[in-house]
Design a protein around this motif. Structure first.
Motif, PDB file in Angstrom:
ATOM      1  N   SER A   1     -78.141   0.509  14.645  1.00  8.06           N
ATOM      2  CA  SER A   1     -77.387   1.554  15.332  1.00  8.06           C
ATOM      3  C   SER A   1     -76.943   2.646  14.375  1.00  8.06           C
ATOM      4  N   ASN A   2     -76.799   3.846  14.915  1.00  6.03           N
ATOM      5  CA  ASN A   2     -76.032   4.885  14.239  1.00  6.03           C
ATOM      6  C   ASN A   2     -74.558   4.500  14.291  1.00  6.03           C
ATOM      7  N   VAL A   3     -73.871   4.665  13.169  1.00  4.49           N
ATOM      8  CA  VAL A   3     -72.417   4.506  13.107  1.00  4.49           C
ATOM      9  C   VAL A   3     -71.875   5.869  12.701  1.00  4.49           C
ATOM     10  N   ARG A   4     -71.022   6.457  13.532  1.00  4.66           N
ATOM     11  CA  ARG A   4     -70.587   7.834  13.299  1.00  4.66           C
ATOM     12  C   ARG A   4     -69.079   7.970  13.408  1.00  4.66           C
ATOM     13  N   VAL A   5     -68.556   9.003  12.755  1.00  6.02           N
ATOM     14  CA  VAL A   5     -67.165   9.384  12.920  1.00  6.02           C
ATOM     15  C   VAL A   5     -67.139  10.822  13.409  1.00  6.02           C
ATOM     16  N   VAL A   6     -66.368  11.063  14.459  1.00  9.78           N
ATOM     17  CA  VAL A   6     -66.120  12.416  14.952  1.00  9.78           C
ATOM     18  C   VAL A   6     -64.646  12.697  14.713  1.00  9.78           C
ATOM     19  N   ALA A   7     -64.358  13.746  13.958  1.00  9.86           N
ATOM     20  CA  ALA A   7     -62.991  13.983  13.493  1.00  9.86           C
ATOM     21  C   ALA A   7     -62.509  15.371  13.861  1.00  9.86           C
ATOM     22  N   GLU A   8     -61.229  15.458  14.198  1.00 10.28           N
ATOM     23  CA  GLU A   8     -60.558  16.743  14.374  1.00 10.28           C
ATOM     24  C   GLU A   8     -59.959  17.144  13.033  1.00 10.28           C
ATOM     25  N   THR A   9     -60.227  18.357  12.591  1.00  9.84           N
ATOM     26  CA  THR A   9     -59.646  18.860  11.354  1.00  9.84           C
ATOM     27  C   THR A   9     -59.011  20.217  11.615  1.00  9.84           C
ATOM     28  N   GLY A  10     -58.327  20.723  10.608  1.00  7.60           N
ATOM     29  CA  GLY A  10     -57.684  22.026  10.748  1.00  7.60           C
ATOM     30  C   GLY A  10     -58.661  23.165  10.925  1.00  7.60           C
TER      31      GLY A  10
ATOM     32  N   GLY B   1     -69.247  20.205  14.172  1.00 14.50           N
ATOM     33  CA  GLY B   1     -70.063  20.779  13.121  1.00 14.50           C
ATOM     34  C   GLY B   1     -70.393  19.741  12.067  1.00 14.50           C
ATOM     35  N   PRO B   2     -71.241  20.102  11.104  1.00  8.74           N
ATOM     36  CA  PRO B   2     -71.557  19.173  10.008  1.00  8.74           C
ATOM     37  C   PRO B   2     -70.333  18.907   9.153  1.00  8.74           C
ATOM     38  N   ALA B   3     -70.248  17.694   8.642  1.00 12.30           N
ATOM     39  CA  ALA B   3     -69.057  17.271   7.905  1.00 12.30           C
ATOM     40  C   ALA B   3     -69.204  17.403   6.399  1.00 12.30           C
ATOM     41  N   ALA B   4     -70.304  17.958   5.922  1.00  7.68           N
ATOM     42  CA  ALA B   4     -70.524  18.066   4.481  1.00  7.68           C
ATOM     43  C   ALA B   4     -69.370  18.820   3.824  1.00  7.68           C
ATOM     44  N   GLY B   5     -68.803  18.220   2.785  1.00  7.89           N
ATOM     45  CA  GLY B   5     -67.685  18.824   2.079  1.00  7.89           C
ATOM     46  C   GLY B   5     -66.344  18.610   2.736  1.00  7.89           C
ATOM     47  N   VAL B   6     -66.333  18.010   3.933  1.00  9.97           N
ATOM     48  CA  VAL B   6     -65.094  17.789   4.678  1.00  9.97           C
ATOM     49  C   VAL B   6     -64.780  16.297   4.786  1.00  9.97           C
ATOM     50  N   LEU B   7     -65.757  15.510   5.211  1.00 10.02           N
ATOM     51  CA  LEU B   7     -65.544  14.089   5.459  1.00 10.02           C
ATOM     52  C   LEU B   7     -66.879  13.375   5.385  1.00 10.02           C
ATOM     53  N   ASP B   8     -66.873  12.197   4.778  1.00  9.73           N
ATOM     54  CA  ASP B   8     -68.092  11.401   4.703  1.00  9.73           C
ATOM     55  C   ASP B   8     -67.817  10.017   5.253  1.00  9.73           C
ATOM     56  N   LEU B   9     -68.835   9.417   5.855  1.00 11.49           N
ATOM     57  CA  LEU B   9     -68.781   8.026   6.282  1.00 11.49           C
ATOM     58  C   LEU B   9     -69.779   7.256   5.427  1.00 11.49           C
TER      59      LEU B   9
ATOM     60  N   GLY C   1     -61.621  22.679  12.705  1.00 14.09           N
ATOM     61  CA  GLY C   1     -62.487  22.354  13.826  1.00 14.09           C
ATOM     62  C   GLY C   1     -63.076  20.960  13.728  1.00 14.09           C
ATOM     63  N   PRO C   2     -63.731  20.488  14.794  1.00 18.18           N
ATOM     64  CA  PRO C   2     -64.289  19.131  14.809  1.00 18.18           C
ATOM     65  C   PRO C   2     -65.551  19.026  13.955  1.00 18.18           C
ATOM     66  N   VAL C   3     -65.721  17.888  13.303  1.00 22.23           N
ATOM     67  CA  VAL C   3     -66.906  17.620  12.488  1.00 22.23           C
ATOM     68  C   VAL C   3     -67.399  16.212  12.788  1.00 22.23           C
ATOM     69  N   MET C   4     -68.652  15.946  12.411  1.00 21.73           N
ATOM     70  CA  MET C   4     -69.225  14.612  12.628  1.00 21.73           C
ATOM     71  C   MET C   4     -70.049  14.203  11.417  1.00 21.73           C
TER      72      MET C   4
END
Length: 289
Positions: A138-147, A65-73, A149-152
């Motif tokens: 290039s796109n540089v992305r982070v895909v993360a597991e959180t409590g 899902g979208p990472a807004a408010g959860v994690l930023d790169l 659900g996954p975000v990117m």
């Protein structure tokens, strides 16, 4: 939980590489460095490139899902040095769900997965910066597991030639210093105001990508890089990082953590040749800023 497919970390030999001069200084890495470019906020992930082909190999059928408010790169829109591009992973609030595991991915690099990371509780809220190589725009992305659900999250970065950039030191000098570990500690702005601390570790290693040439013989140098870093405070693991050729020469990682009261940081590093280095550094000792 998503499962990482190791094939995604292998070299894609079809990639075109462009030499680029490398100048690397082992210096304090400001946590704000990745955000210094005014265009940082204007370079979201682009809906193009290799991600559609890479996605299944790296994260399977998971839909982050979208990472807004959860994690930023955070990363510069146009990198000053493609071989040492600063990337910062940062959570905006202590109330954000904790990040347990994350993949740092550079879509157009020969080996797209730059790092697979796991984090202990003391790393929450996550605030970590490291340096990577970017081989072409290039796109540089982070895909993360959180409590929850996954975000990117991610950014588009303009850089080229990072994976084939020549090493900053001669092979003899680089190998003689290989495995040296240093740490910097950053004093809190208000003494004793919080048990939140910042530190930076630096590990001497040429991190040869396999795409660089010896400047004398012009032959390719075999890939030889750090593939695992583990950092603990006392017996508590702060984070582990499994890296590839996309981590910069002489890896530098700056991070924030909650101090558990132990006396030292323990750093463990391994490389692809089976070398192992360990260092125990008292908190607040060595370089303090």
């Amino acid at each position: 939980m998503f499962v990482f497919h190791k094939s995604a970390g292998r070299l894609r030999t079809c990639c075109r590489v462009v030499p680029l001069a490398l100048s690397l200084a082992i210096a304090a890495l400001p946590l704000s460095a990745a955000a210094s470019d005014q265009k940082t906020a204007e370079n979201p992930l682009l809906d193009e490139g290799s991600w559609s082909d890479l996605r299944e190999d790296i994260i399977g059928d998971i839909l982050p899902g979208p990472a807004a408010g959860v994690l930023d790169l955070e990363a510069p829109y146009r990198a000053h040095d493609a071989a040492t591009v600063p990337v910062r992973l940062r959570q905006p609030s202590p109330n954000a769900p904790s990040v347990d595991r994350a993949f740092l991915i550079i879509d157009e690099n020969p080996a797209p997965v730059a790092a697979e990371m796991t984090f202990g509780e003391a790393m929450h809220p996550l605030d970590m910066e490291l340096r990577i190589r970017v081989n072409q725009y290039s796109n540089v992305r982070v895909v993360a597991e959180t409590g929850t659900g996954p975000v990117m999250a991610g950014r588009f970065v303009k850089a080229s030639g990072g994976c084939s950039a020549p090493a900053s030191k001669s092979a003899e000098l680089a190998l003689s210093q290989m495995g040296q570990i240093r740490a910097r500690h950053f004093a809190p702005e208000v003494e004793n105001a919080s048990n939140r601390r910042e530190a930076q570790i630096m590990i001497r290693h040429p991190n040869y990508s396999g795409l660089q040439r010896d400047q004398v013989t012009q032959l390719f140098i075999s890939a030889h890089f750090i593939n695992r870093i583990e950092v603990k405070q006392g017996d508590e693991t702060l984070f582990t990082l499994e890296g590839g050729i996309s981590l910069s020469e002489n890896p530098v990682i700056r991070f924030a953590y909650t101090d558990n009261g132990s006396d030292d940081l323990k750093i463990h590093a391994e490389d692809t040749e089976g070398n192992v280095w360990e260092e125990v550094i008292p908190k607040g000792k060595g370089d303090t800023i």
